[in-house]
Design a protein around this motif. Structure first.
Motif, PDB file in Angstrom:
ATOM      1  N   MET A 124      -2.245  72.673  47.465  1.00  0.00           N
ATOM      2  CA  MET A 124      -2.445  71.553  46.634  1.00  0.00           C
ATOM      3  C   MET A 124      -2.821  70.358  47.407  1.00  0.00           C
ATOM      4  O   MET A 124      -1.992  69.793  48.439  1.00  0.00           O
ATOM      5  CB  MET A 124      -1.284  71.375  45.553  1.00  0.00           C
ATOM      6  CG  MET A 124      -1.939  70.004  44.692  1.00  0.00           C
ATOM      7  SD  MET A 124      -1.526  68.346  45.094  1.00  0.00           S
ATOM      8  CE  MET A 124       0.162  68.101  44.864  1.00  0.00           C
ATOM      9  N   SER A 172      -7.850  72.797  43.808  1.00  0.00           N
ATOM     10  CA  SER A 172      -6.306  72.627  44.071  1.00  0.00           C
ATOM     11  C   SER A 172      -5.765  73.306  42.922  1.00  0.00           C
ATOM     12  O   SER A 172      -6.234  73.617  41.900  1.00  0.00           O
ATOM     13  CB  SER A 172      -5.989  71.266  44.253  1.00  0.00           C
ATOM     14  OG  SER A 172      -6.635  70.520  45.353  1.00  0.00           O
ATOM     15  N   ASN A 173      -4.328  73.728  43.324  1.00  0.00           N
ATOM     16  CA  ASN A 173      -3.399  74.256  42.310  1.00  0.00           C
ATOM     17  C   ASN A 173      -3.233  73.195  41.121  1.00  0.00           C
ATOM     18  O   ASN A 173      -2.290  72.119  41.487  1.00  0.00           O
ATOM     19  CB  ASN A 173      -2.304  74.742  43.019  1.00  0.00           C
ATOM     20  CG  ASN A 173      -1.541  75.581  42.100  1.00  0.00           C
ATOM     21  OD1 ASN A 173      -1.353  75.213  40.837  1.00  0.00           O
ATOM     22  ND2 ASN A 173      -0.703  76.594  42.473  1.00  0.00           N
TER      23      ASN A 173
END
Length: 444
Positions: A1, A77-78
C-alpha cells in the motif's frame, strides 16, 4: 500500500490537516473529495473507497464524529490496507487526545504532523502502535552547555547537537508491538471479559432483537518477553480437544484479534497464543447471536389525562441468584410540555431531564429476584394536542446497568498461562462483567 496524501476535513469540507507524502497529487484533492462525498445530496450511494478515473486517483475515507479522515493514492494499492491505516490513525488520535473532534485536531495540529511523519514514510506505513509511537517521541535532544576557552575567556552561544534519533527497538524487532527490556516489580496480567447485551423487546413482551458483543481486555504488567496461552470454553476448541460435550460451551462468531495473536495457532487447536504489548489493549472481540432472557425487566403504565400524566413503573431483576445489577438507570419518555414532577420510589432516586424529555430512575443495586416500584405524575397545560402527547410516550424505555462477576453468554476462561525464559511466577487475574448495550423496552 502506497499513500500519496492524508488529510483531515471538518463536516463542511474545510481542510484541518493536510500531509502530502510523494508530491504526485494536485492541490485540489480536498475540493475534489468534497464535491463527491460531502456536498452530495443523496448519501445512500457513497462508498468508503472510490476511484476518479479522469485523474487516476483513488480515495479512501473514514468518517469519525464530525470529521473525515481521507487517504489518497495514485497507484493500484491495497484499498483494505489503506482503510485499516486510517482506522489505526483515528485509534492513535484517541490514545493521545481522548476525544477526536474538530477542536482537538486544531489544538494538537503540531503533534498530529509529527505522528503522521512517524506512522508513514514516503507513503509507506511504518508504525501504528500508540505505545511504540510514544516511545519514539521520548527520544531526547541533548543540549551542550556553553564552553569557556582558556585563557582568552571566549564564551560561545549555547547550541544543540543534531542527533539522528534511532528508531524504537520495537520497529526493528520481530515483535513490533513490544520493546525489549521491560521490567515490572510485580508481574501480573489482568483479563476482563466484558459482554454488552443488545436487546429490543416489543410492547407485548416478545424479543425482537438479541445479541451479545464481547471483548477480552488485557492489562499486561509483565517483565521481559512473556508468552501467554489462553483457553476458552469455545465449542470447537472443546470438540477438538476431546472434551465431554456436556461441558457448557459457546459458539463464538465474528472473532477479531489483536495483531499479537498467532492466528495459525488458533486455527490449528483454537488456543489463543500471544506475546502481549505492555499495558492495556483489546486482545479479542466477538459477537454472539443468541436469545438472551432480559436481565432487567421494566413494566411501565403511562396514563394520559386532561391536565396530568400518571406513571406506574415496575422494575424486576431476572438475574441468577447471588448476582447483582449495579448502577441501574431506567430512562422513561416524557411529554414535551410536562412540568412539576411528583414521584415516589421504593428504592433509588429519580431525576427529570427536560433537555432530553425523559425521567431517569437510578437504582444503586438491584439484587436477583427483587422488584421495585416507582409511581408519580407530571402536570400538563390545559391546552394541548393529544396526538402529539401520545407520540411522545411511544418512545422506548432504555435501560443501562452493569453486572460484575457474570458473563451472560456463559463464556469462561479455562486457563491463562504465562511463560517467560527467566522463569518468574506471574499472577493472572480474570474478571467477568456484563453490561447493557442498546437495551430497549418498547411501551407499545
Amino acid at each position: 500500500m502506497v499513500a500519496s496524501a492524508i488529510f483531515i476535513l471538518d463536516s463542511k469540507g474545510k481542510t484541518l490537516i493536510s500531509r502530502i507524502f510523494r508530491g504526485d497529487v494536485d492541490a485540489d484533492i480536498a475540493g475534489d473529495f468534497c464535491a463527491r462525498v460531502i456536498d452530495v445530496d443523496d448519501e445512500s450511494g457513497l462508498k468508503p473507497v472510490f476511484r476518479v478515473d479522469s485523474k487516476q486517483r483513488t480515495y479512501a475515507y473514514v468518517k469519525y464524529s464530525n470529521l473525515y479522515v481521507v487517504g489518497v493514492t495514485m497507484r493500484n494499492s491495497n484499498a483494505a490496507m489503506l482503510l485499516e491505516f486510517l482506522n489505526k490513525l483515528v485509534g492513535v488520535f484517541k490514545e493521545y487526545f481522548k476525544e477526536v473532534q474538530e477542536e482537538s485536531i486544531r489544538d494538537n495540529f503540531v503533534i498530529i504532523y509529527e505522528l503522521l511523519d512517524e506512522m508513514m514514510d514516503f507513503g509507506f506505513p511504518q508504525v501504528s502502535e500508540s505505545k511504540v509511537l510514544q516511545q519514539a517521541s521520548r527520544v531526547p535532544t541533548p543540549t551542550k552547555p556553553a564552553f569557556v576557552l582558556e585563557p582568552l575567556q571566549y564564551i560561545t552561544q549555547d547550541y544543540h547537537v543534531l542527533e539522528v534519533p534511532r528508531p524504537p527497538v520495537a520497529v526493528t524487532n520481530a515483535v513490533s508491538w513490544r520493546s525489549e527490556g521491560i521490567k515490572h516489580s510485580r508481574n501480573e496480567v489482568f483479563l476482563d471479559v466484558i459482554e454488552k447485551v443488545n436487546i429490543v423487546i416489543s410492547g407485548n413482551g416478545s424479543t425482537l432483537r438479541s445479541e451479545i458483543l464481547g471483548s477480552l481486555m488485557v492489562k499486561s504488567l509483565l517483565s521481559g518477553m512473556p508468552d501467554l496461552k489462553l483457553g476458552l470454553n469455545d465449542r470447537l476448541q472443546l470438540s477438538e480437544a476431546g472434551k465431554n460435550r456436556r461441558e457448557k460451551s459457546v459458539d463464538l462468531e465474528d472473532i477479531k484479534f489483536h495483531q499479537c495473536v498467532r492466528l495459525s495457532k488458533f486455527e490449528s487447536d483454537r488456543t489463543i497464543s500471544f506475546i502481549p504489548p505492555d499495558g492495556e489493549f483489546e486482545l479479542m472481540s466477538y459477537r454472539l447471536n443468541m436469545q438472551v432472557r432480559p436481565l432487567v425487566w421494566v413494566d411501565a403504565v403511562i396514563e394520559l389525562k386532561a391536565t396530568r400524566v400518571e406513571y406506574l413503573v415496575k422494575v424486576r431483576s431476572q438475574l441468577k441468584p447471588r448476582c447483582v445489577a449495579n448502577n441501574v438507570q431506567i430512562r422513561l419518555p416524557v411529554q414535551l410540555d410536562a412540568d412539576t414532577p411528583s414521584f415516589k420510589c421504593s428504592s433509588g432516586k429519580y431525576k427529570y431531564v427536560p433537555a432530553k424529555d425523559e425521567l431517569v430512575w437510578t437504582i444503586k443495586q438491584l439484587k436477583a429476584g427483587r422488584e421495585l416500584v416507582m409511581r408519580g405524575r407530571f402536570n400538563l397545560p390545559s391546552i394541548g394536542e393529544n396526538q402529539e402527547r401520545d407520540n411522545a410516550t411511544k418512545r422506548p424505555i432504555t435501560v443501562s446497568f452493569e453486572v460484575p462477576y457474570f458473563a451472560v453468554s456463559g463464556l469462561q476462561v479455562r486457563f491463562l498461562k504465562v511463560m517467560e525464559k527467566s522463569g518468574y511466577r506471574a499472577l493472572p487475574w480474570v474478571r467477568y462483567i456484563t453490561q447493557a448495550g442498546d437495551y430497549q423496552i418498547r411501551i407499545v
